[in-house]
Design an enzyme around this catalytic site. Structure first.
Site, PDB file in Angstrom:
ATOM      1  N   LEU A  15       0.809  -1.215   0.000  1.00  0.00           N
ATOM      2  CA  LEU A  15       0.000   0.000   0.000  1.00  0.00           C
ATOM      3  C   LEU A  15       0.842   1.264   0.000  1.00  0.00           C
ATOM      4  CD1 LEU A  15      -2.754  -1.017   2.604  1.00  0.00           C
ATOM      5  CD2 LEU A  15      -2.945  -1.015   0.111  1.00  0.00           C
ATOM      6  N   GLY A  16       2.029   1.201   0.615  1.00  0.00           N
ATOM      7  CA  GLY A  16       2.859   2.394   0.673  1.00  0.00           C
ATOM      8  C   GLY A  16       4.092   2.152   1.510  1.00  0.00           C
ATOM      9  N   GLY A  18       7.304   4.460   3.944  1.00  0.00           N
ATOM     10  CA  GLY A  18       7.793   5.703   4.524  1.00  0.00           C
ATOM     11  C   GLY A  18       9.112   5.475   5.215  1.00  0.00           C
ATOM     12  N   GLY A  19       9.527   6.471   5.977  1.00  0.00           N
ATOM     13  CA  GLY A  19      10.814   6.376   6.640  1.00  0.00           C
ATOM     14  C   GLY A  19      10.868   5.297   7.700  1.00  0.00           C
ATOM     15  N   MET A  20       9.710   4.924   8.262  1.00  0.00           N
ATOM     16  CA  MET A  20       9.694   3.948   9.350  1.00  0.00           C
ATOM     17  C   MET A  20       9.481   2.512   8.877  1.00  0.00           C
ATOM     18  SD  MET A  20      10.423   5.509  12.031  1.00  0.00           S
ATOM     19  CE  MET A  20      10.105   4.116  13.108  1.00  0.00           C
ATOM     20  N   VAL A  23       3.796  -0.442   4.432  1.00  0.00           N
ATOM     21  CA  VAL A  23       2.417  -0.792   4.761  1.00  0.00           C
ATOM     22  C   VAL A  23       1.877  -1.719   3.684  1.00  0.00           C
ATOM     23  CG1 VAL A  23       0.108   0.085   5.255  1.00  0.00           C
ATOM     24  CG2 VAL A  23       2.106   1.454   5.883  1.00  0.00           C
ATOM     25  N   LYS A  38       1.577  -2.658   9.090  1.00  0.00           N
ATOM     26  CA  LYS A  38       2.760  -1.818   8.991  1.00  0.00           C
ATOM     27  C   LYS A  38       3.944  -2.604   9.532  1.00  0.00           C
ATOM     28  CE  LYS A  38       4.489   2.831   9.554  1.00  0.00           C
ATOM     29  NZ  LYS A  38       4.156   4.237   9.910  1.00  0.00           N
ATOM     30  N   ASP A 131       3.078  15.392  12.108  1.00  0.00           N
ATOM     31  CA  ASP A 131       3.260  15.112  10.684  1.00  0.00           C
ATOM     32  C   ASP A 131       1.924  15.169   9.955  1.00  0.00           C
ATOM     33  OD1 ASP A 131       4.801  14.601   8.432  1.00  0.00           O
ATOM     34  OD2 ASP A 131       4.682  12.429   8.637  1.00  0.00           O
TER      35      ASP A 131
END
Length: 363
Positions: A15-16, A18-20, A23, A38, A131
């Site tokens: 799904l996506g 990021g920095g962490m 997902v 996640k 954020d």
């Protein structure tokens, strides 16, 4: 990851990221439902600070119970891979829903009230998001709004205690020595300066989001991150009604207060902002009826505006002056006949539509 099973969760698609972490959409084979997972990447899972931030996001979101905040189901780990499961929000991000010329006032206020109410609920639990941006806000196919991604949240306990894991952590747009966290175009001045932030930092981010919603343009648009930072720190963007004609002046006043450089000059809380937005929504109704607004899963009637917006005060003054002229005309009598006086009340209205996606900075 596709086709892999973590515990009883079967990975379907990505799904996506990021920095962490990443997902994924997964199927819960026990409950036969879709969930979002996640996962913190293995190469960073060994980093104590990153792992603590990952767990903190799970704790922060799990502590919240609000219809406009994503729901977390569980915190898990398998073979050294930490992950948590949450509701799968199917729909579009706010950034995808904003037309190139911005949203109409009624639609804008409907969404903005729900966003501010969700952020207020987080603040009431001692959580500062840090954020907030259109990409972290989704609207489901049924029209329900969800605030996502509390990965950079600051969790306070009381006045002085807080969880601090801010060293050498990557962010989407800006990395520093741990003092600066967030997505550059939506960060507050104090956030960019690496100073301590509180709930009023989220208010600034909300103001930036509202500006984009109203105009389709970012208030601090620039060609580079450095120029964006400089603009946020020093530039005062034009009022939204100057950028896009047809918007009521009072909306610009609300957004400008959110974007004040000094935190003391902003709304002290997201609850105060939500209440002001409700007042403004009520003032848009030309027939004088107070609309109902769904906030936090409950239906409530918008309060009459206590602080009259600038355009309303101007209209009232103009009407008073016209009435005074009418009295003078009537007082002249038959000796000085005058044509009948017609009084017109002009209410600002804009029928604004668009179907192009916003070409925004942050996503």
């Amino acid at each position: 990851m596709i086709g892999r099973t973590l515990l009883h969760y079967e990975i379907v698609r990505k799904l996506g990221a990021g920095g962490m972490g990443e997902v994924w959409l997964a199927r819960d084979t026990k409950l036969d439902r879709e969930v979002a997972i996640k996962v913190l990447a293995k190469e960073v899972a060994a980093d104590r600070e990153r792992l603590e931030r990952f767990r903190r996001e799970a704790r922060a979101v799990a502590a919240l119970n609000h219809p406009n905040i994503v729901t977390i189901y569980s915190v898990e780990e398998e073979d050294g891979v930490p992950f948590f499961t949450m509701e799968y929000v199917e729909g579009s991000t706010l950034s995808e829903l904003i037309p190139k010329d911005g949203l109409g006032p009624a639609r804008l206020l409907d969404l903005a009230i729900r966003i501010a109410d969700a952020v207020s609920a987080a603040h009431d639990s001692g959580i500062t998001h840090r954020d907030l941006k259109p990409g972290n806000i989704m609207v489901t196919n049924r029209g329900q709004l969800k605030v996502l991604d509390f990965g950079l949240a600051r969790v306070s306990r009381g006045e002085t205690k807080q969880i601090r894991t801010e060293s050498h952590l990557e962010t989407d747009f800006l990395t520093s020595d741990g003092a600066i966290l967030g997505t550059t175009p939506y960060m507050s001045p104090e956030q960019l300066k690496g100073r301590p932030v509180d709930q009023r930092s989220d208010i600034f981010s909300l103001g930036t989001i509202l500006y984009v919603m109203a105009t389709g343009r970012h208030p601090f648009m620039a060609d580079s991150s450095a120029e964006v930072i400089s603009s946020i720190l020093t530039h005062h963007p034009p009022e939204v009604h100057e950028v896009r004609h047809g918007l009521p002046d009072f909306l610009g006043g609300v957004i400008s207060r959110c974007l004040a450089k000094n935190p003391d000059d902003r709304y002290p809380s997201a609850r105060g902002l939500a209440d002001e937005l409700e007042d403004l929504r009520g003032s848009l109704r030309s027939d004088g009826a107070q609309p109902t607004v769904v906030v936090g899963g409950r239906t409530k009637r918008a309060r009459p505006a206590l602080r009259r917006p600038a355009w309303a005060l101007g209209a009232a003054a103009a009407l008073a002056a016209t009435v005074a002229v009418a009295v003078l005309v009537i007082g002249r009598g038959a000796a000085d006949p005058a044509p009948p006086l017609k009084l017109l009340a002009v209410v600002p209205f804009a029928n604004l539509t668009g179907d192009a996606e916003l070409d925004h900075l942050a996503d």
